[in-house]
Enzyme design. Structure first.
Site, PDB file in Angstrom:
ATOM      1  N   LEU A  15       0.796  -1.224   0.000  1.00 59.79           N
ATOM      2  CA  LEU A  15       0.000   0.000   0.000  1.00 59.79           C
ATOM      3  C   LEU A  15       0.833   1.281   0.000  1.00 59.79           C
ATOM      4  O   LEU A  15       0.571   2.226   0.736  1.00 59.79           O
ATOM      5  CB  LEU A  15      -0.971  -0.013   1.188  1.00 59.79           C
ATOM      6  CG  LEU A  15      -2.000  -1.154   1.147  1.00 59.79           C
ATOM      7  CD1 LEU A  15      -2.791  -1.210   2.446  1.00 59.79           C
ATOM      8  CD2 LEU A  15      -2.943  -1.007  -0.048  1.00 59.79           C
ATOM      9  N   ALA A  16       1.872   1.325  -0.862  1.00 56.60           N
ATOM     10  CA  ALA A  16       2.484   2.622  -1.167  1.00 56.60           C
ATOM     11  C   ALA A  16       1.438   3.354  -2.010  1.00 56.60           C
ATOM     12  O   ALA A  16       0.347   2.814  -2.261  1.00 56.60           O
ATOM     13  CB  ALA A  16       3.788   2.425  -1.926  1.00 56.60           C
ATOM     14  N   VAL A  17       1.739   4.550  -2.496  1.00 61.89           N
ATOM     15  CA  VAL A  17       0.697   5.360  -3.150  1.00 61.89           C
ATOM     16  C   VAL A  17       0.047   4.637  -4.331  1.00 61.89           C
ATOM     17  O   VAL A  17      -1.175   4.659  -4.481  1.00 61.89           O
ATOM     18  CB  VAL A  17       1.262   6.729  -3.585  1.00 61.89           C
ATOM     19  CG1 VAL A  17       0.161   7.578  -4.206  1.00 61.89           C
ATOM     20  CG2 VAL A  17       1.825   7.467  -2.392  1.00 61.89           C
ATOM     21  N   ASN A  37      -0.842  -4.661   4.158  1.00 60.41           N
ATOM     22  CA  ASN A  37       0.516  -4.128   4.046  1.00 60.41           C
ATOM     23  C   ASN A  37       1.281  -4.568   5.285  1.00 60.41           C
ATOM     24  O   ASN A  37       0.695  -4.683   6.367  1.00 60.41           O
ATOM     25  CB  ASN A  37       0.461  -2.595   3.981  1.00 60.41           C
ATOM     26  CG  ASN A  37       1.791  -2.006   3.513  1.00 60.41           C
ATOM     27  OD1 ASN A  37       2.074  -1.996   2.323  1.00 60.41           O
ATOM     28  ND2 ASN A  37       2.598  -1.528   4.437  1.00 60.41           N
ATOM     29  N   ASN A 109       6.974  -3.021 -11.848  1.00 57.52           N
ATOM     30  CA  ASN A 109       7.835  -2.969 -13.042  1.00 57.52           C
ATOM     31  C   ASN A 109       8.891  -4.058 -12.919  1.00 57.52           C
ATOM     32  O   ASN A 109      10.034  -3.794 -12.592  1.00 57.52           O
ATOM     33  CB  ASN A 109       8.533  -1.611 -13.136  1.00 57.52           C
ATOM     34  CG  ASN A 109       7.722  -0.617 -13.937  1.00 57.52           C
ATOM     35  OD1 ASN A 109       6.874  -1.001 -14.737  1.00 57.52           O
ATOM     36  ND2 ASN A 109       7.974   0.654 -13.730  1.00 57.52           N
ATOM     37  N   SER A 135       0.584   1.336 -16.165  1.00 55.83           N
ATOM     38  CA  SER A 135       1.137   2.643 -16.493  1.00 55.83           C
ATOM     39  C   SER A 135       0.112   3.735 -16.245  1.00 55.83           C
ATOM     40  O   SER A 135      -1.078   3.536 -16.408  1.00 55.83           O
ATOM     41  CB  SER A 135       1.585   2.701 -17.953  1.00 55.83           C
ATOM     42  OG  SER A 135       2.076   3.999 -18.230  1.00 55.83           O
ATOM     43  N   GLY A 136       0.622   4.893 -15.873  1.00 52.33           N
ATOM     44  CA  GLY A 136      -0.242   6.054 -15.649  1.00 52.33           C
ATOM     45  C   GLY A 136       0.107   6.780 -14.374  1.00 52.33           C
ATOM     46  O   GLY A 136      -0.505   7.790 -14.027  1.00 52.33           O
ATOM     47  N   LYS A 189       5.445  -3.610 -20.997  1.00 55.87           N
ATOM     48  CA  LYS A 189       5.531  -2.411 -20.146  1.00 55.87           C
ATOM     49  C   LYS A 189       6.940  -1.840 -20.162  1.00 55.87           C
ATOM     50  O   LYS A 189       7.144  -0.619 -20.178  1.00 55.87           O
ATOM     51  CB  LYS A 189       5.107  -2.764 -18.706  1.00 55.87           C
ATOM     52  CG  LYS A 189       5.322  -1.640 -17.668  1.00 55.87           C
ATOM     53  CD  LYS A 189       4.527  -0.395 -18.002  1.00 55.87           C
ATOM     54  CE  LYS A 189       4.397   0.617 -16.888  1.00 55.87           C
ATOM     55  NZ  LYS A 189       5.548   1.158 -16.269  1.00 55.87           N
ATOM     56  N   HIS A 192       7.297   0.013 -23.352  1.00 55.01           N
ATOM     57  CA  HIS A 192       6.511   1.249 -23.182  1.00 55.01           C
ATOM     58  C   HIS A 192       7.369   2.290 -22.478  1.00 55.01           C
ATOM     59  O   HIS A 192       7.438   3.442 -22.893  1.00 55.01           O
ATOM     60  CB  HIS A 192       5.248   0.927 -22.358  1.00 55.01           C
ATOM     61  CG  HIS A 192       4.584   2.123 -21.736  1.00 55.01           C
ATOM     62  ND1 HIS A 192       5.127   2.785 -20.657  1.00 55.01           N
ATOM     63  CD2 HIS A 192       3.429   2.776 -22.031  1.00 55.01           C
ATOM     64  CE1 HIS A 192       4.338   3.793 -20.318  1.00 55.01           C
ATOM     65  NE2 HIS A 192       3.303   3.800 -21.137  1.00 55.01           N
ATOM     66  N   ASN A 193       8.061   1.891 -21.417  1.00 61.91           N
ATOM     67  CA  ASN A 193       8.900   2.832 -20.673  1.00 61.91           C
ATOM     68  C   ASN A 193      10.087   3.304 -21.505  1.00 61.91           C
ATOM     69  O   ASN A 193      10.504   4.456 -21.408  1.00 61.91           O
ATOM     70  CB  ASN A 193       9.393   2.198 -19.362  1.00 61.91           C
ATOM     71  CG  ASN A 193       8.288   2.103 -18.326  1.00 61.91           C
ATOM     72  OD1 ASN A 193       7.108   2.153 -18.656  1.00 61.91           O
ATOM     73  ND2 ASN A 193       8.659   1.971 -17.074  1.00 61.91           N
ATOM     74  N   GLU A 196       8.830   5.859 -23.725  1.00 61.47           N
ATOM     75  CA  GLU A 196       8.612   7.045 -22.878  1.00 61.47           C
ATOM     76  C   GLU A 196       9.921   7.819 -22.702  1.00 61.47           C
ATOM     77  O   GLU A 196       9.934   9.055 -22.791  1.00 61.47           O
ATOM     78  CB  GLU A 196       8.063   6.562 -21.527  1.00 61.47           C
ATOM     79  CG  GLU A 196       7.720   7.604 -20.515  1.00 61.47           C
ATOM     80  CD  GLU A 196       7.317   6.939 -19.191  1.00 61.47           C
ATOM     81  OE1 GLU A 196       7.912   7.276 -18.163  1.00 61.47           O
ATOM     82  OE2 GLU A 196       6.420   6.059 -19.184  1.00 61.47           O
ATOM     83  N   HIS A 465      36.598 -13.389 -42.108  1.00 60.49           N
ATOM     84  CA  HIS A 465      35.192 -13.638 -41.773  1.00 60.49           C
ATOM     85  C   HIS A 465      34.337 -13.944 -42.995  1.00 60.49           C
ATOM     86  O   HIS A 465      33.167 -14.248 -42.854  1.00 60.49           O
ATOM     87  CB  HIS A 465      34.613 -12.431 -41.019  1.00 60.49           C
ATOM     88  CG  HIS A 465      35.189 -12.264 -39.644  1.00 60.49           C
ATOM     89  ND1 HIS A 465      35.011 -13.192 -38.646  1.00 60.49           N
ATOM     90  CD2 HIS A 465      35.965 -11.289 -39.106  1.00 60.49           C
ATOM     91  CE1 HIS A 465      35.635 -12.786 -37.554  1.00 60.49           C
ATOM     92  NE2 HIS A 465      36.222 -11.634 -37.810  1.00 60.49           N
TER      93      HIS A 465
END
Length: 495
Positions: A15-17, A37, A109, A135-136, A189, A192-193, A196, A465
């Site tokens: 239960l962090a924010v 928690n 994450n 996300s958000g 995700k 996505h980051n 971002e 090569h």
């Protein structure tokens, strides 16, 4: 008395924010939820918020056992704790009280391979498992995030009704879909980051050019970003950038943005994205450039010292010279076009990375659907994601967004402005690594023939090569040095 208490529909531990907000969002949508928690004060805090935010159906629990047993079987428990060891510790504490068929959903994450390990461990106990990208930020968690669940399809089916209500809602449905098996939700995700990171870097470069070459004030910048947010660039990041320029400094004159130390922090998902791109041999130069810029921004003292040393060595600041001949209105429009074209390249790189991983892992990712669920709730939400969705609907096997007929036309229309901005920035000594990386990517990708033939010849000369030819099949090796000496051109002079 305890036995008569109705069981909750779902549980959330951590239960962090973010955890508090997601729990309150679920309760707000009419689903009774149990929360837990390790630190009891966080449980009390969440209960207080549930009461003050509308008497929401949320019950608090102070031990793993009471928490798990308060949920209706088959139980679904979301955990939102710090990635890594804390997730394993939380799973261990809860799973002791869970029964076969129950489900754990990790909303952090997390590195995708950790999720794949946990799926295997959970299945030994008969438990289902989802790794779900969320996300958000804090605001999204409370009012509607973009959700990227991957892992057990049955686990997804068990919570689908809840996720569909809790996610951000856009014109074509809720911003959630079943991503695929294994760690696909976490991987999507992560990318996505990475995208971002690229977006934020490109916006900061647009700001740098407009401010330092165009000489624009924060007030003008706010108005420009507001205007851009009404057009093709309409997005969450453009909107918040306009807001940032409007905030005054409470400790002195001017705007707060000018008082912020130019050192960027990071959590690691951008780095993972670039590492995965390298592992899969996928070019992601815009995302890599944004990561490099964060590293360089961290060298504040070194940069200040280098600035002085190079000034003393005679380096002149050419910004003033460049600025004197600027047509402001044209520069603003050019930067808008350069930002848009650069952004297409950055998203193309992210999507190509997702395709490579999907092929490697047989995830069968639906790229149009990924673009759709990013249209709302998440940090990269933008109007142009709808165009990306349509590009993949037109052609699910699209090699790159750059060659979608619509995006190709837009790139061609914007390339002159894009080149002007990058050229101007270079001549003014303003670094635009993201825009340069996107432009180089575009120019490299669109060329039918590259100077890679010379590199391949070099590799063959010093490492045997071998190389292929353009005019006949097979692999070839040449005694380059011997033949060069023999022809007499091995040692030459331009004079």
């Amino acid at each position: 008395m305890e036995a008569s208490v109705a069981l909750s529909r779902i549980g959330l531990a951590g239960l962090a924010v973010m955890g508090q907000n997601l729990a309150l969002n679920i309760a707000d949508k009419g689903f009774p939820i149990s929360v837990y928690n390790r630190t009891a004060s966080k449980v009390d805090e969440t209960l207080d918020r549930a009461a003050s935010e509308g008497g929401l159906p949320l019950s608090g629990h102070y031990s793993p056992r009471d928490f798990v047993l308060s949920i209706k079987p088959p139980r679904s428990v979301i955990i939102l704790v710090k990635a890594g060891a804390p997730v394993d510790q939380t799973i261990a504490a809860l799973s002791d009280h869970m029964a076969p068929g129950d489900c754990i959903i990790d909303g952090g994450n997390e590195w995708y391979e950790n999720t794949e390990r946990r799926i295997a461990e959970a299945s030994k106990r008969g438990l289902l498992y989802l790794g779900m990208g969320v996300s958000g930020g804090e605001e999204g968690a409370r009012n509607g995030p973009s959700l990227m669940p991957g892992g057990s399809f049955q686990a997804y089916e068990n919570v689908k009704e809840i996720l569909h209500k809790v996610a951000a809602q856009v014109d074509d449905g809720p911003c959630v879909t079943y991503i695929g098996e294994g760690g696909s939700g976490n991987f999507v995700k992560m990318v996505h980051n990475g995208i971002e990171y690229g977006d934020m870097q490109l916006i900061s470069e647009a700001y740098d050019v407009l401010k330092n070459v165009g000489g624009l004030s924060n007030e003008e910048l706010a108005a420009i970003f507001d205007e851009w947010n009404r057009g093709e660039l309409e997005s969450f990041l453009i909107e918040i950038t306009a807001d940032i320029f409007k905030v005054k400094d409470e400790y002195g004159d001017g705007e707060l943005v000018d008082k912020i130390l130019d050192k960027t922090g990071m959590k690691g998902t951008g780095k993972w994205t670039v590492q995965q791109a390298a592992e899969l041999s996928v070019a992601a130069p815009t995302i890599a450039a944004s990561l490099d810029c964060r590293y360089l921004s961290g060298l504040k003292e070194e940069r200040e010292s280098a600035s002085n040393v190079l000034k003393e060595a005679g380096l002149k600041d050419d910004v003033g010279l460049v600025r004197s001949g600027i047509d402001k209105k044209r520069l603003i429009d050019d930067v808008r076009q350069a930002l848009y074209a650069s952004k297409i390249c950055s998203y193309a790189q992210g999507m190509n990375l997702l395709r490579a991983k999907s092929n490697e892992k047989d995830w069968n990712l639906n790229f149009g659907e990924l673009a759709r669920i990013w249209k709302g709730g998440c940090i990269i939400r933008a109007v142009f994601l709808d165009r990306i969705k349509k590009a993949y609907q037109r052609n699910p096997n699209l090699a790159s967004l750059v060659v979608d007929p619509e995006f190709a036309r837009e790139m061609v229309q914007r390339q002159a402005a894009w080149r002007r901005v990058v050229g101007l920035a270079i001549s003014a000594g303003i670094s635009t690594p993201g825009m340069c990386a996107s432009l180089s990517y575009f120019d490299t990708y669109r060329r039918a023939r590259l100077p890679a033939n010379l590199v391949q010849a070099q590799r063959d000369l010093f490492g045997a090569h071998t190389y292929e030819r353009i005019d006949r099949p097979g692999s070839f090796h040449t005694e380059w040095t011997k033949l060069a000496r023999k022809s007499g051109t091995g040692v030459g002079s331009l004079n």
